[in-house]
Design a protein around this motif. Structure first.
Motif, short mmCIF file in Angstrom:
data_model
loop_
_atom_site.label_atom_id
_atom_site.label_comp_id
_atom_site.label_asym_id
_atom_site.label_seq_id
_atom_site.Cartn_x
_atom_site.Cartn_y
_atom_site.Cartn_z
N ALA A 25 29.15 31.75 31.86
CA ALA A 25 28.32 32.17 32.69
C ALA A 25 28.88 31.75 33.94
N ASN A 26 29.90 31.45 34.10
CA ASN A 26 30.57 31.09 35.18
C ASN A 26 31.97 32.15 36.01
N GLY A 57 36.03 36.86 29.01
CA GLY A 57 36.64 37.43 30.56
C GLY A 57 38.30 37.66 31.43
N ASP A 58 38.39 37.68 31.41
CA ASP A 58 39.84 37.88 32.45
C ASP A 58 40.16 36.93 33.59
N HIS A 59 38.80 36.30 34.07
CA HIS A 59 38.43 35.01 34.91
C HIS A 59 39.27 34.10 34.38
N VAL A 60 39.56 33.53 33.48
CA VAL A 60 39.56 32.88 32.05
C VAL A 60 41.47 32.37 31.98
N THR A 61 41.49 31.19 32.13
CA THR A 61 43.34 31.09 32.32
C THR A 61 42.49 29.90 30.78
N ALA A 62 43.88 30.66 29.46
CA ALA A 62 43.85 30.03 27.79
C ALA A 62 45.36 29.61 28.25
N VAL A 63 44.78 27.77 28.04
CA VAL A 63 45.88 26.34 27.64
C VAL A 63 45.50 26.15 26.66
N THR A 100 43.51 22.20 40.24
CA THR A 100 44.35 21.80 41.68
C THR A 100 44.53 23.70 41.94
N GLU A 101 44.64 25.13 40.32
CA GLU A 101 44.19 26.66 40.24
C GLU A 101 43.39 26.49 39.63
N HIS A 102 42.45 25.64 39.06
CA HIS A 102 41.01 26.47 39.40
C HIS A 102 39.54 25.93 39.71
N ASP A 103 39.04 26.48 39.46
CA ASP A 103 37.11 26.19 39.67
C ASP A 103 36.51 24.95 38.76
N LEU A 104 36.90 25.51 37.78
CA LEU A 104 36.41 24.71 36.43
C LEU A 104 37.58 24.66 35.18
N VAL A 105 37.43 23.10 34.61
CA VAL A 105 38.59 23.18 33.71
C VAL A 105 37.72 22.87 32.65
N LEU A 106 37.64 23.45 31.46
CA LEU A 106 36.71 23.15 29.89
C LEU A 106 38.02 22.60 29.21
N ARG A 213 24.97 38.38 28.25
CA ARG A 213 23.88 37.68 27.73
C ARG A 213 23.84 36.15 27.74
N ALA A 214 25.63 35.90 27.98
CA ALA A 214 25.80 33.71 28.03
C ALA A 214 24.59 33.54 29.08
N ARG A 215 25.06 33.92 30.08
CA ARG A 215 24.11 33.23 30.92
C ARG A 215 22.50 33.07 30.50
N GLY A 216 21.73 34.08 29.80
CA GLY A 216 20.80 33.46 29.38
C GLY A 216 20.10 32.15 28.25
N TRP A 217 21.61 31.98 27.80
CA TRP A 217 21.60 31.02 27.14
C TRP A 217 21.29 29.37 27.66
N LEU A 218 21.82 28.93 28.53
CA LEU A 218 22.68 27.53 29.17
C LEU A 218 21.31 27.69 30.64
N THR A 219 21.73 26.63 30.79
CA THR A 219 21.27 26.10 32.49
C THR A 219 21.88 26.25 33.78
#
Length: 226
Positions: A25-26, A57-63, A100-106, A213-219
């Motif tokens: 969604a981001n 998607g490719d905008h995600v860094t996995a650690v 410091t390198e990303h807009d959002l860290v989950l 579809r992801a945005r439709g599942w979340l507020t």
């Protein structure tokens, strides 16, 4: 919202899929997903962080910080493997660096909020406290979820942590009476808003369909449009 900790009220309730949905969604932002402790997988097998990146998607860094082969709580799995456990300081340091390198860290925990990282009793809650980060709670849909959701939110409040909201991790296509009523009752028992419901089976979608579809599942609070 730079760092968001994602926990659940138990295992196998859709925590990784919800994390992927938030990441998807981001899509216009640089997103990192941090898995402090992955258990139950051998070296080389794709873990939860990799699954988030695959779906979102490719905008995600996995650690991934630590991996233990047996499907147990991180503290037990680390002790039995002879490998060093992950510590809350490790999690906080890694999340801050990613921020410091990303807009959002989950930061996706293992199991529930108070599952132990080490034999000293450290938990995901300790990492969230070090980060002063809000916590998103993923819950089951049906009967019994009100109790576990209330317990988790109470544990957060007692530690001075913010519950950003609640997301149903696997909502049946045809919810029963309890699941329908829980959508109203969850905000009442947790004192936090309901921020979405991800449909059961969403993780089996092709990545392109998942992202669409992801945005439709979340507020909007999580980047969605509900």
């Amino acid at each position: 919202m730079t760092i968001l900790v994602v926990t659940g009220t138990g295992t196998e309730i859709g925590k990784t899929i919800v994390t992927a949905a938030v990441a998807a969604a981001n899509a216009g932002r640089r997103v990192a997903v941090l898995k402090p402790a992955q258990t139950g997988l051998a070296p080389g097998e794709p873990g939860d962080a990799a699954e988030v990146a695959r779906l979102a998607g490719d905008h995600v860094t996995a650690v991934e910080l630590a991996r233990f082969p047996e499907p147990l709580a991180p503290a037990t799995a680390a002790r039995r493997s002879g490998l060093p456990p992950v510590r809350p300081d490790d999690v906080a340091d890694a999340a801050r660096k990613l921020a410091t390198e990303h807009d959002l860290v989950l930061v996706e925990g293992a199991g529930g909020l108070l599952v132990r990282f080490d034999d000293e009793g450290s938990t995901l809650a300790d990492a969230a406290r070090l980060l002063a980060a809000p916590v998103l709670v993923v819950v089951a849909a049906g009967l019994g979820t009100l109790n576990t959701a209330a317990l988790t939110s109470e544990a957060l409040r007692s530690r001075g942590l913010e519950c950003r909201g609640v997301v149903v991790g696997s909502m049946p296509a045809e919810p029963d009476l309890a699941a329908r009523c829980n959508l109203t009752d969850l905000p009442v028992v947790t004192g936090a808003p309901l921020l979405g419901a991800v449909p059961a089976g969403a993780g089996a979608l092709e990545p392109a369909a998942f992202r669409a579809r992801a945005r439709g599942w979340l507020t909007a609070e999580l980047g969605g449009d509900r």
